[in-house]
Design an enzyme around this catalytic site. Structure first.
Site: not given
Length: 159
Positions: A87, A94-96, A127
């Site tokens: 992620n 960061v993909c959160l 994701s």
């Protein structure tokens, strides 16, 4: 108060709160400029790998970048480029969920950092931001875990 003033005011409060009480092993401090002044809009952080996980022993550098619309908008959270995680984009971003559509102005710096620490060992493969990590995670877990442990060794404690 202008929106930038609201952001800086909130960040000053966050800094004060962090200095009084923060999770063990974590670091979060605003950037110090060459003239010795503090830039509240950029924070240099360290997220420790969680005990009992493949991330344990690593102290991972992360930069939080806030804009003048904070806390209405989330900070951009970035590990060093090339950071190995499903992620995390190759750029380090960061993909959160809590940094995107799940963002609420009440979320604190502490909650963001703890959320990212949780994400390290509990990624969201639905994701994926890095294809190579995703492929290893899905098809070769022993190799994925080995890569995680190698990365943890590249970021030892600076204390």
């Amino acid at each position: 108060m202008a929106s930038g003033g609201i952001a800086r005011g909130r960040l000053a409060e966050e800094r004060k709160s962090w200095r009084k009480n923060h999770p063990h092993g974590f670091v979060a401090k605003p950037e110090t400029l060459p003239d010795g002044s503090v830039n509240l809009m950029i924070w240099q952080c360290i997220i420790p790998g969680k005990k009992g996980t493949d991330w344990e022993g690593g102290y991972f550098p992360l930069t939080l970048s806030f804009d003048d619309n904070y806390p209405s908008t989330s900070p951009a959270c970035k590990f060093p480029a090339g950071f190995f995680h499903i992620n995390v984009y190759d750029s380090g971003l960061v993909c959160l969920s809590i940094l995107g559509g799940g963002w609420k102005p009440s979320i604190t710096v502490k909650q963001v950092l703890i959320g990212i620490q949780e994400l390290l060992d509990d990624p969201n493969p639905n994701s994926a931001a890095q294809h190579r990590c995703y492929e290893l995670y899905k098809k070769d877990m022993p190799e994925y875990k080995k890569r995680v442990r190698q990365q943890a060794k590249r970021y030892p404690s600076r204390l």
